[in-house]
Motif scaffolding. Structure first.
Motif, mmCIF file in Angstrom:
data_model
loop_
_atom_site.group_PDB
_atom_site.id
_atom_site.type_symbol
_atom_site.label_atom_id
_atom_site.label_comp_id
_atom_site.label_asym_id
_atom_site.label_seq_id
_atom_site.Cartn_x
_atom_site.Cartn_y
_atom_site.Cartn_z
ATOM 1 N N GLN A 9 45.896 56.854 66.831
ATOM 2 C CA GLN A 9 45.183 56.170 65.756
ATOM 3 C C GLN A 9 46.011 56.182 64.469
ATOM 4 O OE1 GLN A 9 41.183 57.558 65.042
ATOM 5 N NE2 GLN A 9 41.068 56.574 63.043
ATOM 6 N N LYS A 10 46.637 57.335 64.168
ATOM 7 C CA LYS A 10 47.476 57.434 62.967
ATOM 8 C C LYS A 10 48.645 56.462 63.038
ATOM 9 C CE LYS A 10 46.791 62.203 61.358
ATOM 10 N NZ LYS A 10 47.467 63.506 61.151
ATOM 11 N N ILE A 15 51.330 51.474 61.083
ATOM 12 C CA ILE A 15 51.872 50.144 61.377
ATOM 13 C C ILE A 15 51.069 49.081 60.627
ATOM 14 C CG2 ILE A 15 52.182 48.420 63.208
ATOM 15 C CD1 ILE A 15 52.752 50.810 65.112
ATOM 16 N N LYS A 16 49.733 49.247 60.598
ATOM 17 C CA LYS A 16 48.877 48.295 59.872
ATOM 18 C C LYS A 16 49.192 48.308 58.379
ATOM 19 C CE LYS A 16 44.092 46.827 59.211
ATOM 20 N NZ LYS A 16 44.219 46.691 57.769
ATOM 21 N N LYS A 29 60.871 49.676 64.922
ATOM 22 C CA LYS A 29 60.175 50.400 63.855
ATOM 23 C C LYS A 29 58.842 50.958 64.359
ATOM 24 C CE LYS A 29 58.733 50.160 59.067
ATOM 25 N NZ LYS A 29 58.691 49.375 57.831
ATOM 26 N N ALA A 30 58.130 50.193 65.158
ATOM 27 C CA ALA A 30 56.865 50.675 65.718
ATOM 28 C C ALA A 30 57.094 51.919 66.577
ATOM 29 C CB ALA A 30 56.201 49.570 66.544
ATOM 30 N N GLY A 41 53.107 64.806 63.571
ATOM 31 C CA GLY A 41 51.723 64.594 63.155
ATOM 32 C C GLY A 41 51.585 63.685 61.947
ATOM 33 N N SER A 42 52.720 63.284 61.360
ATOM 34 C CA SER A 42 52.668 62.393 60.201
ATOM 35 C C SER A 42 53.898 61.506 60.196
ATOM 36 C CB SER A 42 52.588 63.204 58.905
ATOM 37 O OG SER A 42 53.760 63.987 58.758
ATOM 38 N N TYR A 43 53.845 60.476 59.354
ATOM 39 C CA TYR A 43 54.970 59.540 59.245
ATOM 40 C C TYR A 43 55.444 59.481 57.812
ATOM 41 C CZ TYR A 43 57.543 55.123 59.064
ATOM 42 O OH TYR A 43 58.503 54.168 58.851
ATOM 43 N N VAL A 44 56.747 59.666 57.613
ATOM 44 C CA VAL A 44 57.336 59.554 56.288
ATOM 45 C C VAL A 44 57.769 58.111 56.093
ATOM 46 C CG1 VAL A 44 59.164 60.338 54.743
ATOM 47 C CG2 VAL A 44 58.129 61.941 56.372
#
Length: 201
Positions: A9-10, A15-16, A29-30, A41-44
């Motif tokens: 979900q994150k 991406i959205k 990139k996706a 657990g996170s995206y920079v």
């Protein structure tokens, strides 16, 4: 695994966000976003790596960044003598540097712009190219011409090149020269070898 659905979900949310911000999102990139969230657990969000230097004068002209990272890069160039920008293709590293260079030239903070690029093919061999030195280099320098078109308008930069205010050269031809009061852009530096980077620095 526990929590995997939350990570999925994150990834979709990140991406959205890029789509909502009208940023380019391709397959690579996706995948990069998904892998980073899966492992940490996170995206920079896309960032640039910058180097410290000596503080300079105020920013001149107007600049509208497409991303926060572009603004960081722009401000860092403004405040430092040497700046390194690292990021995925298409994130505007050369574009931001060119806009800043043009602003500094127009406000007489520098006397010339030097745009250097390694004359190297992207995998395939082009063989010997016909023509004089400029004609041989044109295919390699085309991306820099495109950035100058954006900064000055189509073809308008040619007068600046003819007058010597803007100079384009392959990295290897920088050897033995002294550049005083220049704004130097070393584009596609990842294609330079260690000696070329050392020489440019």
């Amino acid at each position: 695994p526990a929590g995997s659905d939350i990570k999925v979900q994150k990834a979709f949310e990140e991406i959205k966000k890029d789509f909502d911000d009208k940023l380019h999102v391709d397959r690579d990139k996706a995948i990069r976003i998904a892998e980073q969230i899966a492992s940490t657990g996170s995206y920079v969000r896309e960032q640039f790596v910058v180097a410290a230097g000596v503080k300079k004068g105020p920013t001149g002209g107007n600049f509208t960044p497409k991303t926060e990272a572009q603004q960081v890069l722009f401000d860092t160039i403004d405040n430092n003598d040497i700046t390194f920008a690292v990021g995925p293709a298409g994130t505007g590293k050369t574009h931001v540097a060119m806009i800043k260079a043009v602003q500094m030239l127009k406000t007489n903070q520098v006397s010339k712009i030097l745009m250097a690029r390694p004359a190297q093919e992207a995998g395939e061999k082009l063989g010997h190219l016909p023509g004089d030195m400029k004609e041989k280099l044109d295919p390699y320098m085309r991306p820099l011409y495109d950035e100058l078109d954006k900064a000055y308008g189509p073809g308008a930069y040619k007068k600046m090149i003819d007058s010597g205010k803007i100079e384009l050269c392959p990295v290897g031809m920088m050897r033995g020269r002294t550049f005083a009061d220049f704004f130097i852009i070393l584009d596609e530096a990842q294609n330079c070898n260690r000696m070329m980077i050392k020489m440019a620095l």
